[in-house]
Design a protein around this motif. Structure first.
Motif, PDB file in Angstrom:
ATOM      1  N   PRO B 199      42.478  -8.470  11.954  1.00 56.42           N
ATOM      2  CA  PRO B 199      42.337  -8.964  14.115  1.00 56.42           C
ATOM      3  C   PRO B 199      41.538  -7.763  14.350  1.00 56.42           C
ATOM      4  N   VAL B 200      39.832  -7.912  14.979  1.00 53.72           N
ATOM      5  CA  VAL B 200      40.128  -6.273  15.788  1.00 53.72           C
ATOM      6  C   VAL B 200      41.263  -5.582  16.320  1.00 53.72           C
ATOM      7  N   ASP B 201      41.540  -6.728  17.060  1.00 54.51           N
ATOM      8  CA  ASP B 201      42.890  -6.393  18.120  1.00 54.51           C
ATOM      9  C   ASP B 201      43.754  -5.794  17.316  1.00 54.51           C
ATOM     10  N   SER B 202      44.123  -5.888  16.054  1.00 57.07           N
ATOM     11  CA  SER B 202      45.399  -4.370  15.346  1.00 57.07           C
ATOM     12  C   SER B 202      44.481  -3.059  14.741  1.00 57.07           C
ATOM     13  N   MET B 203      42.906  -3.332  14.817  1.00 51.86           N
ATOM     14  CA  MET B 203      42.772  -1.953  14.961  1.00 51.86           C
ATOM     15  C   MET B 203      42.975  -0.941  15.665  1.00 51.86           C
ATOM     16  N   PRO B 204      42.471   0.405  15.716  1.00 48.51           N
ATOM     17  CA  PRO B 204      42.876   1.426  16.511  1.00 48.51           C
ATOM     18  C   PRO B 204      41.776   1.243  18.034  1.00 48.51           C
ATOM     19  N   GLY B 205      42.074   1.994  18.907  1.00 49.18           N
ATOM     20  CA  GLY B 205      41.526   1.320  20.533  1.00 49.18           C
ATOM     21  C   GLY B 205      39.976   2.186  20.543  1.00 49.18           C
ATOM     22  N   TRP B 206      39.791   3.197  20.152  1.00 47.46           N
ATOM     23  CA  TRP B 206      38.166   3.403  20.076  1.00 47.46           C
ATOM     24  C   TRP B 206      37.654   2.780  18.964  1.00 47.46           C
ATOM     25  N   PHE B 207      37.919   2.177  18.069  1.00 45.62           N
ATOM     26  CA  PHE B 207      37.267   2.166  17.009  1.00 45.62           C
ATOM     27  C   PHE B 207      37.141   0.660  16.997  1.00 45.62           C
ATOM     28  N   ARG B 208      37.982  -0.211  18.251  1.00 46.83           N
ATOM     29  CA  ARG B 208      37.848  -1.913  18.461  1.00 46.83           C
ATOM     30  C   ARG B 208      35.996  -2.114  18.838  1.00 46.83           C
ATOM     31  N   PRO B 209      35.044  -1.111  19.893  1.00 50.10           N
ATOM     32  CA  PRO B 209      33.853  -1.691  20.648  1.00 50.10           C
ATOM     33  C   PRO B 209      33.331  -1.992  18.928  1.00 50.10           C
ATOM     34  N   VAL B 210      33.404  -0.875  17.940  1.00 50.19           N
ATOM     35  CA  VAL B 210      32.442  -1.089  16.996  1.00 50.19           C
ATOM     36  C   VAL B 210      32.427  -2.203  16.573  1.00 50.19           C
ATOM     37  N   ALA B 211      33.427  -2.282  15.672  1.00 50.85           N
ATOM     38  CA  ALA B 211      33.855  -3.463  15.331  1.00 50.85           C
ATOM     39  C   ALA B 211      33.937  -4.741  15.880  1.00 50.85           C
ATOM     40  N   GLU B 212      34.080  -4.919  16.999  1.00 53.39           N
ATOM     41  CA  GLU B 212      34.074  -6.472  18.271  1.00 53.39           C
ATOM     42  C   GLU B 212      32.327  -6.194  17.850  1.00 53.39           C
ATOM     43  N   TYR B 213      31.302  -5.647  18.906  1.00 57.15           N
ATOM     44  CA  TYR B 213      30.140  -5.900  18.651  1.00 57.15           C
ATOM     45  C   TYR B 213      29.692  -5.503  17.431  1.00 57.15           C
ATOM     46  N   GLN B 214      29.870  -5.251  15.992  1.00 58.24           N
ATOM     47  CA  GLN B 214      28.800  -5.167  14.846  1.00 58.24           C
ATOM     48  C   GLN B 214      28.549  -6.344  14.749  1.00 58.24           C
ATOM     49  N   PRO B 215      27.585  -6.877  14.307  1.00 60.00           N
ATOM     50  CA  PRO B 215      26.140  -8.101  13.118  1.00 60.00           C
ATOM     51  C   PRO B 215      28.160  -9.275  12.683  1.00 60.00           C
ATOM     52  N   PHE B 216      28.141  -8.035  11.927  1.00 59.98           N
ATOM     53  CA  PHE B 216      29.740  -9.349  10.822  1.00 59.98           C
ATOM     54  C   PHE B 216      30.682 -10.182  11.737  1.00 59.98           C
ATOM     55  N   THR B 217      31.373  -9.133  13.287  1.00 56.74           N
ATOM     56  CA  THR B 217      32.091  -9.416  13.651  1.00 56.74           C
ATOM     57  C   THR B 217      31.720 -11.253  14.397  1.00 56.74           C
ATOM     58  N   PRO B 218      30.923 -10.893  15.247  1.00 49.42           N
ATOM     59  CA  PRO B 218      30.384 -12.337  15.710  1.00 49.42           C
ATOM     60  C   PRO B 218      30.588 -13.727  15.189  1.00 49.42           C
ATOM     61  N   ALA B 219      29.844 -13.509  14.069  1.00 51.12           N
ATOM     62  CA  ALA B 219      28.946 -14.197  12.653  1.00 51.12           C
ATOM     63  C   ALA B 219      30.782 -14.597  12.324  1.00 51.12           C
ATOM     64  N   ILE B 220      31.668 -13.805  11.780  1.00 48.42           N
ATOM     65  CA  ILE B 220      32.772 -14.755  11.241  1.00 48.42           C
ATOM     66  C   ILE B 220      33.418 -14.936  12.329  1.00 48.42           C
ATOM     67  N   GLU B 221      33.908 -14.527  13.650  1.00 49.36           N
ATOM     68  CA  GLU B 221      34.344 -15.541  14.245  1.00 49.36           C
ATOM     69  C   GLU B 221      33.769 -16.434  15.138  1.00 49.36           C
ATOM     70  N   THR B 222      32.751 -16.595  14.989  1.00 49.48           N
ATOM     71  CA  THR B 222      31.551 -18.662  15.299  1.00 49.48           C
ATOM     72  C   THR B 222      32.072 -18.991  14.180  1.00 49.48           C
ATOM     73  N   LEU B 223      31.626 -18.884  12.596  1.00 50.25           N
ATOM     74  CA  LEU B 223      32.218 -19.789  11.825  1.00 50.25           C
ATOM     75  C   LEU B 223      33.864 -19.917  11.539  1.00 50.25           C
ATOM     76  N   ARG B 224      35.071 -19.116  11.674  1.00 49.23           N
ATOM     77  CA  ARG B 224      36.250 -19.453  11.935  1.00 49.23           C
ATOM     78  C   ARG B 224      36.160 -20.446  12.975  1.00 49.23           C
ATOM     79  N   GLY B 225      35.488 -19.909  13.807  1.00 49.62           N
ATOM     80  CA  GLY B 225      35.928 -21.462  15.573  1.00 49.62           C
ATOM     81  C   GLY B 225      35.203 -22.751  14.629  1.00 49.62           C
ATOM     82  N   LEU B 226      33.681 -22.808  13.795  1.00 50.63           N
ATOM     83  CA  LEU B 226      33.372 -24.042  12.997  1.00 50.63           C
ATOM     84  C   LEU B 226      33.950 -24.468  12.398  1.00 50.63           C
ATOM     85  N   LEU B 227      34.778 -23.410  11.336  1.00 50.18           N
ATOM     86  CA  LEU B 227      35.188 -24.323  10.142  1.00 50.18           C
ATOM     87  C   LEU B 227      36.848 -24.903  10.991  1.00 50.18           C
ATOM     88  N   LEU B 228      37.145 -23.496  11.957  1.00 47.86           N
ATOM     89  CA  LEU B 228      38.812 -23.627  11.444  1.00 47.86           C
ATOM     90  C   LEU B 228      39.281 -23.874  13.246  1.00 47.86           C
TER      91      LEU B 228
END
Ligand SMILES: Nc1ncnc2c1ncn2[C@@H]1O[C@H](COP(=O)(O)OP(=O)(O)O)[C@@H](O)[C@H]1O
Ligand SMILES: [Mg+2]
Lengths: 329, 264
Positions: B199-228
């Motif tokens: 999870p993005v929460d477990s990453m260092p604070g400075w890196f979180r915004p990068v991880a959170e808003y790059q294209p893969f994370t929102p897509a992954i979270e959406t897919l998780r939401g749909l399937l799980l």
């Protein structure tokens, strides 16, 4: 090498319509001027050779005329369509075989051909028929089911041209069709090109080989350093430079000295004991030279006849880049 | 023939050529599938205990971690397949066959469009394959409805389309296959810096915004939401935004590059 005389096709009362024309064609890459204002006119149904050394700008000219890249300046028309305003109409009329093979190596020769048939929107049956016919004609039937990447250079070239012919183009561009081919494949290719011509298509071919231009072309333009250094039929070009002579070689220095003294109008080559008598190489002139030698009691150990060939023309025209432009029309 | 018929017909021809390549050389596609499948197996069977302990807050239930990483790996599969697109496009350019196409009176866009459609189909097939492996090792969706399955499928396709357009652009500007493969690296690497494995929460604070808003994370979270059935929140819109943005960007980039004079 002796040169055969090729007829020029635009002689006679009814000049053929123009298949390709360019006026003031220019192209530069950055500071490098590649084509420095060239003019071309290729009558329909003729073979036109663009002859020039490596880097002369041949490929650039072909790429521009075949709509692949755009010119910086110039008025160009192909098959009556303006290159700048109607490139798609030009494309519909031409077939292009570039300097480097443009086949899809991942699929078989036959699949390459069928791909072309599909892109020319031929009906299925027609596409199969044309493919089979061309594979046969270009001796590719055996290799038809093999990936094109496994073909030899000559086979790739043949497939390349076969693909170009699928749409039955009336104007064909061939950029160095025989470069890199072995002598046998080269002669094969010449036969193929002659076959195209007898079908009435217009061919613009580029070559570095004078012999090739001489063999195939009705008209030749010598391209050097971005300019047309000379243009004309093979014979017209040969007349541009002197160089025909009869060469007599002696082994005995005394005989050489006697002959040199007796024949005044000759060029001496003391080192190799050879004399050169200017001559156009005709039978009549040859006989009179022989009679003259007989009457003077001169017997050379070796006699050779030299006619100026395109090599002489080529070197004369391309050896110095400061050469003034000469044009034969 | 009308312009549209011509476009459809030529695109179809180009698509068939593209699929023929894929069928003739399945090893290329299979190689690209290797990365996501290996990662799936390594993370589940080798790091699985530790990873699930970290995520489950102490409990070491492997199936939960499988569920966690599968959506990311499915999207990573797309990233990795599109690297193949960049490479095959650069290869095509080097082959000279594209130059031939350019001198023919065909619909210009068909060269690219055929490739793009073929690539998207390949991506979807790859996703199905990796999905099947995931199901085989125990992945189950938690009561996703038919509509959610369709949406998940749509999301994967849209994502594949977006990355494919970018990959085509990369292929077009790369002088050869090696360069294309290097230039397309981010498409494989980006998922590693997303919420795919942790999870993005477990990453260092400075890196979180990068991880959170790059294209893969929102897509992954959406897919998780749909399937799980996890929380999707603003990730749905972010995903659609990224997909549309990248598609439009890739489209204009590629067509501009393609319609200009070729490099050589
Ligand atoms: N895309 C390009 N960028 C820069 N220079 C080029 C490019 N294409 C060709 N040239 C230069 O233009 C000149 C003519 O090239 P080309 O037309 O290929 O000659 P030829 O076909 O007669 O050997 C060469 O000096 C070549 O280096
Ligand atoms: Mg060249």
């Amino acid at each position: 090498m002796p040169s055969s005389v090729m007829p020029t096709s635009n002689e006679g009362a009814h000049p053929s319509p123009t298949a390709v024309s360019a006026i003031g064609l220019r192209k530069s890459y950055g500071d490098k001027v590649v084509l420095d204002g060239i003019d071309l006119r290729i009558p329909a149904g003729s073979v036109f050779a663009l002859l020039g050394p490596n880097g002369a700008g041949k490929t650039t000219a072909v790429k521009i005329l075949s709509t692949l890249i755009t010119a910086d300046a110039g008025e160009m028309q192909v098959a009556g369509h303006d290159l700048a305003t109607a490139p798609q109409a030009v494309r519909a009329a031409i077939g292009v075989t570039g300097q480097f093979s443009a086949v899809d190596g991942l699929i078989t020769g036959e699949e390459n051909m069928l791909l072309m048939a599909d892109l020319h929107h031929l009906p299925k049956g027609e596409g199969r028929r044309v493919t089979a016919e061309l594979l046969e004609r270009f001796d590719l039937v055996e290799a038809a089911k093999k990936p094109a990447s496994t073909y030899s250079g000559g086979m790739k070239r043949r497939l390349d041209i076969a693909m170009t012919l699928v749409g039955n183009p009336r104007i064909i561009f061939l950029d160095e069709p025989t470069t890199g081919l072995d002598p046998r494949s080269r002669h094969n290719m010449w036969g193929i090109i002659r076959g195209l011509v007898s079908d009435g298509v217009t061919v613009l071919l580029t070559t570095q080989y004078l012999e090739e231009a001489d063999e195939l072309a009705d008209r030749i333009a010598v391209l050097n350093d971005g300019k047309i250094a000379a243009e004309g039929s093979a014979d017209e070009l040969k007349r541009l430079i002197p160089g025909g002579h009869v060469r007599l070689r002696f082994t005995d220095p005394a005989a050489y000295q006697t002959a040199a003294a007796a024949l005044r109008e000759v060029t001496r080559d003391d080192e190799s004991l050879a004399l050169q008598i200017p001559s156009d190489g005709s039978q009549r002139e040859l006989r009179s030279i022989l009679d003259w030698l007989d009457s003077a009691g001169i017997e050379a150990d070796e006699l050779t006849v030299h006619t100026p060939d395109l090599d002489d023309v080529f070197f004369a025209l391309t050896s110095s880049t400061t050469q003034p432009k000469e044009t034969v029309r | 023939m009308s312009a549209l018929t011509l476009a459809v017909r030529d695109t179809n021809t180009m698509l068939r050529r593209n699929l023929l390549h894929a069928r003739r050389y399945p090893s290329l596609t299979l190689n690209l599938l290797l990365t996501p499948v290996m990662l799936l197996l390594v993370f589940v069977y080798i790091f699985g205990d530790t990873m699930s302990a970290g995520i489950g807050g102490g409990g070491a239930d492997r199936s939960e971690y499988i569920a966690y990483i599968v959506p990311g790996l499915l999207l990573m599969t797309i990233g990795s397949t599109t690297v193949g697109t960049a490479v095959s496009f650069a290869n095509d350019m080097a082959e000279g066959i594209i130059a031939r196409f350019r001198t023919m009176a065909i619909h210009r866009g068909s060269v690219i469009t055929g490739h793009v459609i073929g690539s998207v189909l390949q991506s979807v097939m790859s996703v199905v394959f990796v999905g099947a492996v995931a199901v085989a090792i125990g992945f189950r969706s938690t009561d996703a409805t038919l509509l959610e399955w369709l949406a998940a499928f749509g999301l994967l396709t849209l994502f594949a389309l977006a990355l494919t357009w970018i990959a085509v652009g990369i292929g077009l500007v790369s002088p050869n296959a090696e360069a294309a493969s290097n230039n397309a690296m981010p498409l494989i690497l980006l998922p590693l810096f997303s919420s795919a494995f942790v999870p993005v929460d477990s990453m260092p604070g400075w890196f979180r915004p990068v991880a959170e808003y790059q294209p893969f994370t929102p897509a992954i979270e959406t897919l998780r939401g749909l399937l799980l059935g996890t929380e999707i929140g603003h990730n749905g819109w972010l995903t659609i935004g990224w997909c549309v943005g990248l598609t439009v960007l890739g489209y204009f980039w590629s067509t501009a590059k393609f319609s200009g004079d070729p490099k050589n």
